[in-house]
Design a protein around this motif. Structure first.
Motif, mmCIF file in Angstrom:
data_model
loop_
_atom_site.group_PDB
_atom_site.id
_atom_site.type_symbol
_atom_site.label_atom_id
_atom_site.label_comp_id
_atom_site.label_asym_id
_atom_site.label_seq_id
_atom_site.Cartn_x
_atom_site.Cartn_y
_atom_site.Cartn_z
ATOM 1 N N MET A 1 0.848 -1.200 0.000
ATOM 2 C CA MET A 1 0.000 0.000 0.000
ATOM 3 C C MET A 1 0.882 1.249 0.000
ATOM 4 S SD MET A 1 -3.139 1.190 0.132
ATOM 5 C CE MET A 1 -4.097 2.640 0.593
ATOM 6 N N LEU A 2 0.571 2.176 -0.866
ATOM 7 C CA LEU A 2 1.304 3.443 -0.922
ATOM 8 C C LEU A 2 0.796 4.378 0.178
ATOM 9 C CD1 LEU A 2 1.200 4.014 -4.782
ATOM 10 C CD2 LEU A 2 3.211 3.380 -3.439
ATOM 11 N N ALA A 3 1.707 5.172 0.730
ATOM 12 C CA ALA A 3 1.339 6.129 1.775
ATOM 13 C C ALA A 3 2.111 7.425 1.580
ATOM 14 C CB ALA A 3 1.618 5.545 3.154
ATOM 15 N N LEU A 4 1.393 8.526 1.602
ATOM 16 C CA LEU A 4 1.998 9.851 1.487
ATOM 17 C C LEU A 4 2.049 10.470 2.874
ATOM 18 C CD1 LEU A 4 2.986 11.991 -0.641
ATOM 19 C CD2 LEU A 4 0.680 12.967 -0.496
ATOM 20 N N ARG A 5 3.259 10.818 3.333
ATOM 21 C CA ARG A 5 3.443 11.423 4.649
ATOM 22 C C ARG A 5 3.718 12.912 4.472
ATOM 23 N NH1 ARG A 5 1.245 7.208 7.180
ATOM 24 N NH2 ARG A 5 2.445 5.276 6.912
ATOM 25 N N THR A 6 2.818 13.735 4.982
ATOM 26 C CA THR A 6 2.943 15.182 4.797
ATOM 27 C C THR A 6 3.271 15.931 6.082
ATOM 28 O OG1 THR A 6 0.587 15.607 5.176
ATOM 29 C CG2 THR A 6 1.260 15.068 2.922
ATOM 30 N N PHE A 7 3.131 15.286 7.237
ATOM 31 C CA PHE A 7 3.408 15.948 8.509
ATOM 32 C C PHE A 7 4.860 15.722 8.911
ATOM 33 C CE2 PHE A 7 -1.303 15.339 9.220
ATOM 34 C CZ PHE A 7 -1.610 16.686 9.075
ATOM 35 N N GLY A 8 5.572 16.830 9.139
ATOM 36 C CA GLY A 8 6.981 16.734 9.496
ATOM 37 C C GLY A 8 7.895 16.612 8.297
ATOM 38 N N GLY A 9 7.374 16.842 7.107
ATOM 39 C CA GLY A 9 8.157 16.726 5.870
ATOM 40 C C GLY A 9 7.246 16.279 4.749
ATOM 41 N N LEU A 10 7.810 15.669 3.719
ATOM 42 C CA LEU A 10 7.007 15.129 2.628
ATOM 43 C C LEU A 10 7.740 13.935 2.042
ATOM 44 C CD1 LEU A 10 4.548 15.202 0.811
ATOM 45 C CD2 LEU A 10 5.710 16.866 -0.648
ATOM 46 N N THR A 11 7.187 12.745 2.267
ATOM 47 C CA THR A 11 7.808 11.518 1.790
ATOM 48 C C THR A 11 6.745 10.569 1.260
ATOM 49 O OG1 THR A 11 7.678 10.518 3.995
ATOM 50 C CG2 THR A 11 9.740 11.646 3.415
ATOM 51 N N MET A 12 7.196 9.648 0.407
ATOM 52 C CA MET A 12 6.337 8.604 -0.122
ATOM 53 C C MET A 12 6.849 7.272 0.388
ATOM 54 S SD MET A 12 3.851 7.560 -2.079
ATOM 55 C CE MET A 12 3.482 8.941 -3.174
ATOM 56 N N GLU A 13 5.931 6.424 0.818
ATOM 57 C CA GLU A 13 6.306 5.099 1.302
ATOM 58 C C GLU A 13 5.490 4.037 0.588
ATOM 59 O OE1 GLU A 13 5.671 5.020 5.482
ATOM 60 O OE2 GLU A 13 7.179 6.570 5.928
ATOM 61 N N ALA A 14 6.067 2.847 0.494
ATOM 62 C CA ALA A 14 5.365 1.687 -0.041
ATOM 63 C C ALA A 14 5.555 0.539 0.942
ATOM 64 C CB ALA A 14 5.904 1.307 -1.415
ATOM 65 N N ASP A 15 4.454 0.094 1.530
ATOM 66 C CA ASP A 15 4.498 -0.970 2.545
ATOM 67 C C ASP A 15 5.461 -0.627 3.679
ATOM 68 O OD1 ASP A 15 2.678 -2.522 1.078
ATOM 69 O OD2 ASP A 15 4.294 -3.329 -0.165
ATOM 70 N N GLY A 16 5.467 0.655 4.079
ATOM 71 C CA GLY A 16 6.270 1.095 5.211
ATOM 72 C C GLY A 16 7.703 1.460 4.896
ATOM 73 N N ALA A 17 8.149 1.254 3.660
ATOM 74 C CA ALA A 17 9.534 1.565 3.272
ATOM 75 C C ALA A 17 9.566 2.792 2.379
ATOM 76 C CB ALA A 17 10.163 0.369 2.558
ATOM 77 N N PRO A 18 10.576 3.660 2.523
ATOM 78 C CA PRO A 18 10.667 4.852 1.666
ATOM 79 C C PRO A 18 10.740 4.477 0.184
ATOM 80 C CG PRO A 18 12.210 4.990 3.494
ATOM 81 C CD PRO A 18 11.672 3.586 3.504
ATOM 82 N N TRP A 19 10.038 5.250 -0.636
ATOM 83 C CA TRP A 19 10.033 5.029 -2.081
ATOM 84 C C TRP A 19 11.098 5.910 -2.727
ATOM 85 C CZ3 TRP A 19 7.020 1.559 -4.822
ATOM 86 C CH2 TRP A 19 7.091 1.655 -6.219
ATOM 87 N N THR A 20 11.803 5.362 -3.674
ATOM 88 C CA THR A 20 12.811 6.131 -4.406
ATOM 89 C C THR A 20 12.451 6.140 -5.885
ATOM 90 O OG1 THR A 20 14.189 4.162 -4.691
ATOM 91 C CG2 THR A 20 14.631 5.538 -2.766
ATOM 92 N N GLY A 21 13.024 7.101 -6.614
ATOM 93 C CA GLY A 21 12.750 7.178 -8.043
ATOM 94 C C GLY A 21 12.169 8.517 -8.433
ATOM 95 N N ALA A 22 11.705 8.598 -9.684
ATOM 96 C CA ALA A 22 11.214 9.866 -10.233
ATOM 97 C C ALA A 22 9.979 10.374 -9.496
ATOM 98 C CB ALA A 22 10.901 9.694 -11.719
ATOM 99 N N ALA A 23 9.205 9.463 -8.926
ATOM 100 C CA ALA A 23 7.960 9.871 -8.268
ATOM 101 C C ALA A 23 8.196 10.715 -7.027
ATOM 102 C CB ALA A 23 7.136 8.639 -7.901
ATOM 103 N N VAL A 24 9.411 10.677 -6.486
ATOM 104 C CA VAL A 24 9.680 11.455 -5.273
ATOM 105 C C VAL A 24 10.463 12.735 -5.584
ATOM 106 C CG1 VAL A 24 9.525 9.494 -3.737
ATOM 107 C CG2 VAL A 24 11.731 10.053 -4.761
ATOM 108 N N GLN A 25 10.486 13.157 -6.837
ATOM 109 C CA GLN A 25 11.031 14.470 -7.161
ATOM 110 C C GLN A 25 10.055 15.535 -6.668
ATOM 111 O OE1 GLN A 25 11.762 14.434 -11.374
ATOM 112 N NE2 GLN A 25 13.495 13.025 -11.215
ATOM 113 N N ARG A 26 10.521 16.767 -6.594
ATOM 114 C CA ARG A 26 9.744 17.801 -5.902
ATOM 115 C C ARG A 26 8.386 18.088 -6.553
ATOM 116 N NH1 ARG A 26 11.978 20.215 -1.689
ATOM 117 N NH2 ARG A 26 14.200 19.862 -1.317
ATOM 118 N N LYS A 27 8.338 18.282 -7.858
ATOM 119 C CA LYS A 27 7.058 18.631 -8.486
ATOM 120 C C LYS A 27 6.027 17.502 -8.367
ATOM 121 C CE LYS A 27 7.260 22.881 -10.107
ATOM 122 N NZ LYS A 27 7.544 23.275 -11.486
ATOM 123 N N PRO A 28 6.384 16.256 -8.648
ATOM 124 C CA PRO A 28 5.398 15.186 -8.458
ATOM 125 C C PRO A 28 4.917 15.066 -7.010
ATOM 126 C CG PRO A 28 7.186 14.430 -9.862
ATOM 127 C CD PRO A 28 7.596 15.746 -9.317
#
Length: 314
Positions: free
Chosen positions: A1-28
């Motif tokens: 399950m994907l999760a967007l964390r917006t409190f305390g920063g801005l990160t994307m996670e997948a199944d509890g692990a940080p997501w890397t790649g183009a999707a975590v660039q600033r504009k997306p």
């Protein structure tokens, strides 16, 4: 399950692990956060392009939005990530967001669930170059969400006090003070809770520490006011702080502090310390703020001439 964390920063996670790649660039990421905060009603494509791509023409901006949405769906392996045509929304079945869950918890009158999700300021430390409107929206949303979190914490503290759970009450007031260290309301609530729990020396220490923090902020504000660009805003903040301290001087917090001080000092000394902490602090803040606001007036929009400022009677 994907999760967007917006409190305390801005990160994307997948199944509890940080997501890397183009999707975590600033504009997306900014696009996802913007849409997530809009909730179930979604956000218009026109508003998205105006806020995220203000430097390009409308046709090019719409093309960039389409490309970004496509890249997000592809890179996150979620073809149904974004739904809607005129209004874009996050598909809750494909991605969860803490800001949406926070708002949902408050709607369900679950303040404990809401504050558990609030891990820090909204999009703390996140920015997008060349997107001034987006940055202004972030500041406004950050303030709104912090206010809602503060209200939830105060509701929890009040509920705990009514139930006679003084330790829980102290814990909630303390957390509210951590959220907004300059809040005299939070400081007063914690002092009252500590006193009710029999921890009067700690209540006194907290009250004195809060007063010292306000005075430290005043000194820092005076230094910052040397820069012309910050004069008007800081002066307004000082006036707000002066108003709060002035109200405290005649309110219940001054009486509480006086009673606490009288347990350690003579009545005369206790009264003097109380006056210095609240009344003197308010007067100093008010005087300094008024002087700085008048000095900074050329930077303030012409709402009314300086001679008509409703401050002369203070």
């Amino acid at each position: 399950m994907l999760a967007l964390r917006t409190f305390g920063g801005l990160t994307m996670e997948a199944d509890g692990a940080p997501w890397t790649g183009a999707a975590v660039q600033r504009k997306p990421l900014a696009l996802l956060a913007f849409v997530a905060a809009a909730g179930k009603q979604g956000l218009s494509r026109d508003k998205l392009v105006a806020y995220l791509w203000p430097e390009v023409d409308a046709a090019h901006a719409r093309h960039l939005l389409k490309q970004t949405c496509y890249a997000l769906r592809r890179d996150l392996h979620a073809p149904d990530l974004l739904v809607g045509r005129a209004q874009l929304r996050l598909n809750a079945a494909a991605i969860a967001s803490d800001v949406a869950m926070f708002e949902d918890a408050l709607e369900r009158r679950d303040p404990a669930g809401a504050v558990a999700l609030y891990r820090g300021p909204f999009l703390d430390g996140f920015y997008v170059d060349g997107a001034g409107e987006f940055e202004r929206w972030v500041e406004s949303e950050r303030e709104r969400l912090a206010t809602r979190a503060g209200e939830a914490l105060e509701a929890l503290a009040t509920k705990a006090a009514s139930a006679g759970d003084l330790r829980e009450c102290v814990s909630w007031w303390r957390r509210l003070g951590e959220l907004d260290p300059l809040s005299s309301r939070a400081a007063l609530g914690l002092m009252q809770a500590l006193a009710a729990a029999g921890e009067r020396p700690e209540a006194l220490r907290h009250g004195l520490a809060h007063g010292a923090l306000v005075r430290q902020e005043l000194r820092q504000a005076q230094q910052e006011l040397a820069g012309k660009g910050k004069q008007a805003g800081r002066a307004a903040a000082l006036l707000g702080a002066a108003g709060v301290l002035g109200a405290l001087a005649v309110g219940s917090s001054a009486s509480l502090l006086l009673r606490l001080l009288e347990k350690r000092f003579s009545p005369t000394t206790a009264a003097l310390l109380t006056t210095l902490l609240y009344g003197g602090g308010a007067a100093a803040l008010g005087t300094t703020a008024l002087e700085e606001l008048r000095r900074a007036w050329p930077l303030v929009p012409e709402i009314c001439p300086p001679t008509q400022l409703p401050l002369d009677g203070m």
